[in-house]
Each structure stands twice: as structure tokens, then as C-alpha cells.
Design a protein around this motif. Structure first.
Motif, PDB file in Angstrom:
ATOM      1  N   PHE A  63     -18.710  45.314   7.068  1.00 22.31           N
ATOM      2  CA  PHE A  63     -19.009  46.221   5.953  1.00 22.31           C
ATOM      3  C   PHE A  63     -20.400  46.845   6.037  1.00 22.31           C
ATOM      4  O   PHE A  63     -20.692  47.777   5.299  1.00 22.31           O
ATOM      5  CB  PHE A  63     -18.838  45.494   4.621  1.00 22.31           C
ATOM      6  CG  PHE A  63     -17.460  44.950   4.413  1.00 22.31           C
ATOM      7  CD1 PHE A  63     -16.398  45.797   4.140  1.00 22.31           C
ATOM      8  CD2 PHE A  63     -17.211  43.595   4.523  1.00 22.31           C
ATOM      9  CE1 PHE A  63     -15.117  45.307   3.955  1.00 22.31           C
ATOM     10  CE2 PHE A  63     -15.933  43.087   4.340  1.00 22.31           C
ATOM     11  CZ  PHE A  63     -14.882  43.938   4.065  1.00 22.31           C
ATOM     12  N   GLY A  64     -21.242  46.330   6.906  1.00 30.98           N
ATOM     13  CA  GLY A  64     -22.509  46.984   7.198  1.00 30.98           C
ATOM     14  C   GLY A  64     -23.651  46.710   6.243  1.00 30.98           C
ATOM     15  O   GLY A  64     -24.795  46.626   6.671  1.00 30.98           O
ATOM     16  N   SER A  65     -23.366  46.593   4.962  1.00 28.49           N
ATOM     17  CA  SER A  65     -24.437  46.461   3.981  1.00 28.49           C
ATOM     18  C   SER A  65     -23.869  45.953   2.669  1.00 28.49           C
ATOM     19  O   SER A  65     -22.647  45.877   2.477  1.00 28.49           O
ATOM     20  CB  SER A  65     -25.117  47.814   3.743  1.00 28.49           C
ATOM     21  OG  SER A  65     -24.199  48.722   3.144  1.00 28.49           O
ATOM     22  N   ALA A  66     -24.760  45.657   1.736  1.00 29.61           N
ATOM     23  CA  ALA A  66     -24.323  45.262   0.396  1.00 29.61           C
ATOM     24  C   ALA A  66     -23.527  46.385  -0.256  1.00 29.61           C
ATOM     25  O   ALA A  66     -22.530  46.144  -0.946  1.00 29.61           O
ATOM     26  CB  ALA A  66     -25.537  44.891  -0.457  1.00 29.61           C
ATOM     27  N   ARG A  67     -23.947  47.610  -0.039  1.00 21.73           N
ATOM     28  CA  ARG A  67     -23.218  48.751  -0.596  1.00 21.73           C
ATOM     29  C   ARG A  67     -21.799  48.812  -0.030  1.00 21.73           C
ATOM     30  O   ARG A  67     -20.834  49.118  -0.749  1.00 21.73           O
ATOM     31  CB  ARG A  67     -23.965  50.043  -0.304  1.00 21.73           C
ATOM     32  CG  ARG A  67     -23.279  51.294  -0.877  1.00 21.73           C
ATOM     33  CD  ARG A  67     -24.059  52.563  -0.592  1.00 21.73           C
ATOM     34  NE  ARG A  67     -25.286  52.620  -1.378  1.00 21.73           N
ATOM     35  CZ  ARG A  67     -26.511  52.370  -0.915  1.00 21.73           C
ATOM     36  NH1 ARG A  67     -26.675  52.041   0.365  1.00 21.73           N
ATOM     37  NH2 ARG A  67     -27.566  52.443  -1.683  1.00 21.73           N
ATOM     38  N   GLY A  68     -21.677  48.511   1.249  1.00 24.40           N
ATOM     39  CA  GLY A  68     -20.353  48.509   1.863  1.00 24.40           C
ATOM     40  C   GLY A  68     -19.452  47.431   1.284  1.00 24.40           C
ATOM     41  O   GLY A  68     -18.261  47.661   1.059  1.00 24.40           O
ATOM     42  N   ILE A  69     -20.016  46.245   1.033  1.00 26.40           N
ATOM     43  CA  ILE A  69     -19.223  45.167   0.434  1.00 26.40           C
ATOM     44  C   ILE A  69     -18.825  45.543  -0.986  1.00 26.40           C
ATOM     45  O   ILE A  69     -17.693  45.314  -1.418  1.00 26.40           O
ATOM     46  CB  ILE A  69     -20.012  43.847   0.444  1.00 26.40           C
ATOM     47  CG1 ILE A  69     -20.343  43.425   1.884  1.00 26.40           C
ATOM     48  CG2 ILE A  69     -19.219  42.745  -0.251  1.00 26.40           C
ATOM     49  CD1 ILE A  69     -21.290  42.245   1.969  1.00 26.40           C
ATOM     50  N   ALA A  70     -19.766  46.132  -1.732  1.00 26.49           N
ATOM     51  CA  ALA A  70     -19.492  46.513  -3.116  1.00 26.49           C
ATOM     52  C   ALA A  70     -18.340  47.510  -3.208  1.00 26.49           C
ATOM     53  O   ALA A  70     -17.575  47.510  -4.180  1.00 26.49           O
ATOM     54  CB  ALA A  70     -20.743  47.101  -3.762  1.00 26.49           C
ATOM     55  N   GLY A  71     -18.199  48.348  -2.208  1.00 26.10           N
ATOM     56  CA  GLY A  71     -17.144  49.355  -2.222  1.00 26.10           C
ATOM     57  C   GLY A  71     -15.843  48.900  -1.609  1.00 26.10           C
ATOM     58  O   GLY A  71     -14.880  49.668  -1.547  1.00 26.10           O
ATOM     59  N   ALA A  72     -15.804  47.645  -1.156  1.00 30.09           N
ATOM     60  CA  ALA A  72     -14.633  47.153  -0.440  1.00 30.09           C
ATOM     61  C   ALA A  72     -13.580  46.587  -1.385  1.00 30.09           C
ATOM     62  O   ALA A  72     -13.872  46.186  -2.514  1.00 30.09           O
ATOM     63  CB  ALA A  72     -15.054  46.085   0.567  1.00 30.09           C
ATOM     64  N   ASP A  73     -12.360  46.537  -0.899  1.00 30.84           N
ATOM     65  CA  ASP A  73     -11.289  45.839  -1.596  1.00 30.84           C
ATOM     66  C   ASP A  73     -11.549  44.337  -1.455  1.00 30.84           C
ATOM     67  O   ASP A  73     -11.765  43.851  -0.333  1.00 30.84           O
ATOM     68  CB  ASP A  73      -9.955  46.199  -0.938  1.00 30.84           C
ATOM     69  CG  ASP A  73      -8.753  45.622  -1.674  1.00 30.84           C
ATOM     70  OD1 ASP A  73      -8.834  44.486  -2.154  1.00 30.84           O
ATOM     71  OD2 ASP A  73      -7.728  46.319  -1.741  1.00 30.84           O
ATOM     72  N   ARG A  75      -9.663  41.953  -1.272  1.00 31.86           N
ATOM     73  CA  ARG A  75      -8.759  41.320  -0.317  1.00 31.86           C
ATOM     74  C   ARG A  75      -9.285  41.437   1.109  1.00 31.86           C
ATOM     75  O   ARG A  75      -9.097  40.516   1.931  1.00 31.86           O
ATOM     76  CB  ARG A  75      -7.369  41.945  -0.431  1.00 31.86           C
ATOM     77  CG  ARG A  75      -6.651  41.620  -1.740  1.00 31.86           C
ATOM     78  CD  ARG A  75      -5.369  42.410  -1.884  1.00 31.86           C
ATOM     79  NE  ARG A  75      -5.642  43.849  -1.948  1.00 31.86           N
ATOM     80  CZ  ARG A  75      -4.694  44.770  -2.116  1.00 31.86           C
ATOM     81  NH1 ARG A  75      -3.421  44.413  -2.212  1.00 31.86           N
ATOM     82  NH2 ARG A  75      -5.022  46.059  -2.176  1.00 31.86           N
ATOM     83  N   MET A  76      -9.960  42.536   1.408  1.00 33.98           N
ATOM     84  CA  MET A  76     -10.550  42.694   2.732  1.00 33.98           C
ATOM     85  C   MET A  76     -11.753  41.776   2.902  1.00 33.98           C
ATOM     86  O   MET A  76     -11.991  41.231   3.980  1.00 33.98           O
ATOM     87  CB  MET A  76     -10.964  44.152   2.934  1.00 33.98           C
ATOM     88  CG  MET A  76      -9.831  45.154   2.756  1.00 33.98           C
ATOM     89  SD  MET A  76      -8.457  44.861   3.909  1.00 33.98           S
ATOM     90  CE  MET A  76      -9.217  45.361   5.457  1.00 33.98           C
ATOM     91  N   VAL A  77     -12.509  41.598   1.818  1.00 33.57           N
ATOM     92  CA  VAL A  77     -13.639  40.673   1.863  1.00 33.57           C
ATOM     93  C   VAL A  77     -13.127  39.248   2.055  1.00 33.57           C
ATOM     94  O   VAL A  77     -13.710  38.452   2.802  1.00 33.57           O
ATOM     95  CB  VAL A  77     -14.486  40.791   0.580  1.00 33.57           C
ATOM     96  CG1 VAL A  77     -15.602  39.751   0.566  1.00 33.57           C
ATOM     97  CG2 VAL A  77     -15.063  42.200   0.464  1.00 33.57           C
ATOM     98  N   THR A  78     -12.025  38.908   1.384  1.00 29.25           N
ATOM     99  CA  THR A  78     -11.432  37.585   1.551  1.00 29.25           C
ATOM    100  C   THR A  78     -11.087  37.330   3.011  1.00 29.25           C
ATOM    101  O   THR A  78     -11.325  36.231   3.533  1.00 29.25           O
ATOM    102  CB  THR A  78     -10.159  37.449   0.686  1.00 29.25           C
ATOM    103  OG1 THR A  78     -10.501  37.612  -0.691  1.00 29.25           O
ATOM    104  CG2 THR A  78      -9.525  36.081   0.877  1.00 29.25           C
ATOM    105  N   GLN A  79     -10.547  38.322   3.686  1.00 32.35           N
ATOM    106  CA  GLN A  79     -10.208  38.158   5.097  1.00 32.35           C
ATOM    107  C   GLN A  79     -11.450  37.876   5.935  1.00 32.35           C
ATOM    108  O   GLN A  79     -11.411  37.063   6.863  1.00 32.35           O
ATOM    109  CB  GLN A  79      -9.503  39.404   5.610  1.00 32.35           C
ATOM    110  CG  GLN A  79      -8.114  39.637   5.036  1.00 32.35           C
ATOM    111  CD  GLN A  79      -7.478  40.924   5.535  1.00 32.35           C
ATOM    112  OE1 GLN A  79      -8.029  41.592   6.416  1.00 32.35           O
ATOM    113  NE2 GLN A  79      -6.332  41.281   4.975  1.00 32.35           N
TER     114      GLN A  79
END
Length: 227
Positions: A63-73, A75-79
Motif C-alpha cells: 500500500f506504500g503509505s498510511a494514506r494508501g492503507i487508509a484508502g484500501a479495502d 479485506r485487502m489489508v487482512t490479506q
């Protein structure tokens, strides 16, 4: 007559000194930016350090950054953090917490917490989902903010309870506040070192099931030590 405050201060200093040889087996912790430390700490609960560190690196790579994680689904973060305990819950907390931060601080920079009183900085972080005293203290102490507060995880709390420094009913908040208050002249590095030492002691000797009291450097001070 010696006051309780002075007595507990001397105790902490003695324990710190007695445990210092264990530093030879402990890798130094990198000081990340506060937002990075928040992410790492939030996914680390009840998870072995190598596992949570690998998950943190996967988050950064994906995700590259905190901003990238914040914008993620979520479920993708869970993976990305699937190996850590309670991965789905932590993913939801992480995404929601970062979205809240991004709303107030679009640059995701938490350096402003250096200007807050310690209690106010802790409270600001603890309003976020999934952030209790351990994660808040780690974000302030182990990051480049270098705030003087003790990080208390399960290992550290168990050691402090068995030593009688705090009661069996104490939680991470109470234990952190007790030790932090007892050491008003300590800096962030002192508290971080004590955290690492007490954590290692809890891992190798003061174990949750059957403590190995014979190899504990603090056994003479410990009312819970077995003969």
C-alpha cells in the motif's frame, strides 16, 4: 522514613541495572515515524515480533503509505497481515483509525503530539479504534517522538505483577502510569530499554505458565519466586 515513591524508584533502577546484561541478546528497535510506529504497534498485539514485523513490511510494500492503507479495502489489508492474530479485526481498526487521522491530518504527520502534554497525547491516540494504552505508549515512546512513557505489553505486565510493583488487578494503563510516575527523570530511551528488558525477561524466564525462577536476575526481589 523512606516514602513509597522513593522506594519504588529505587526498585526500578535496581531492576533496570540487573537486567542490562540481557541487552546483548536484544536487537535495538528502530525509531520509525509516529504514524509508522502506530501501524506496527496496532497489528502487533498477541503476535510474535517476527510475524508482526513481516506483516508490517508487507503493508508497506503493498500500500506504500498510511494514506494508501487508509484508502484500501479492509479485506485487502487482512490479506496483507493474515499471519497476525485477529487479522480481520486489526485490519478494520487500522483502516478506520488511519481514515480518522487523515481527516484531521491529511499529511498523516503526528509530530504535533510532541507539543501535547503526555496525558493529552495518549488520550488523542486512544480515541482511535484498536488503540489502547500499549499502542498509544509505543507510538509516543518508540517512535521519533521519544516521549517518556513505559510501553506495557502482556509480558511486561506479568513481570510487574509478580514483582508486586502493581496489583494482579492492574492493566497495561495502570502499570504504565505507575512506572512512568516513579521515574520522572527518565528519558524515552530509558523507558524503551526497560520495556525491552522486562519483555525479554517475560519471554525467557517469567513465563505465563511455569516461570523459570532459577534463571531470573530479579528472583531475590520477587515475592512470587519459587524456592
Amino acid at each position: 522514613m523512606q516514602s513509597l515513591f522513593d522506594f519504588t524508584t529505587r526498585d526500578v533502577l535496581r531492576w533496570h541495572q540487573s537486567l542490562l546484561p540481557m541487552l546483548a541478546d536484544i536487537d535495538p528497535l528502530p525509531r520509525r515515524k509516529p504514524i509508522g510506529q502506530l501501524v506496527k504497534s496496532l497489528i502487533s498485539g498477541r503476535t510474535r515480533d517476527p510475524v508482526s514485523l513481516a506483516a508490517y513490511h508487507r503493508l508497506r510494500a503493498r500500500f506504500g503509505s498510511a494514506r494508501g492503507i487508509a484508502g484500501a479495502d479492509p479485506r485487502m489489508v487482512t490479506q496483507a497481515i493474515a499471519d497476525v492474530t485477529f487479522a480481520p479485526e486489526k485490519a478494520e481498526w487500522l483502516v478506520t483509525a488511519l481514515r480518522l487521522i487523515g481527516h484531521d491530518r491529511p499529511d498523516f504527520c503526528l509530530d504535533f503530539l510532541a507539543e501535547y502534554a503526555l496525558d493529552d497525547a495518549l488520550a488523542w491516540l486512544e480515541r482511535l479504534p484498536g488503540v489502547g494504552r500499549k499502542v498509544a505508549a509505543a507510538t509516543l515512546n518508540a517512535s521519533t517522538l521519544r516521549r517518556p512513557v513505559l510501553i506495557v505489553d502482556g509480558h511486561v505486565l506479568r513481570v510487574l505483577v509478580r514483582l508486586g510493583f502493581v496489583t494482579a488487578r492492574s492493566d497495561a494503563r495502570a502499570a504504565s502510569e505507575a512506572v512512568t510516575a516513579a521515574m520522572p527523570n527518565w528519558g524515552a530511551d530509558d523507558f524503551l530499554t526497560l520495556h525491552m528488558l522486562l519483555k525479554r525477561l517475560g519471554q525467557v524466564a517469567c513465563r505465563p505458565d511455569i516461570p523459570v525462577c532459577g534463571m531470573c536476575p530479579l528472583r531475590r526481589d520477587c515475592p512470587s519466586a519459587r524456592d
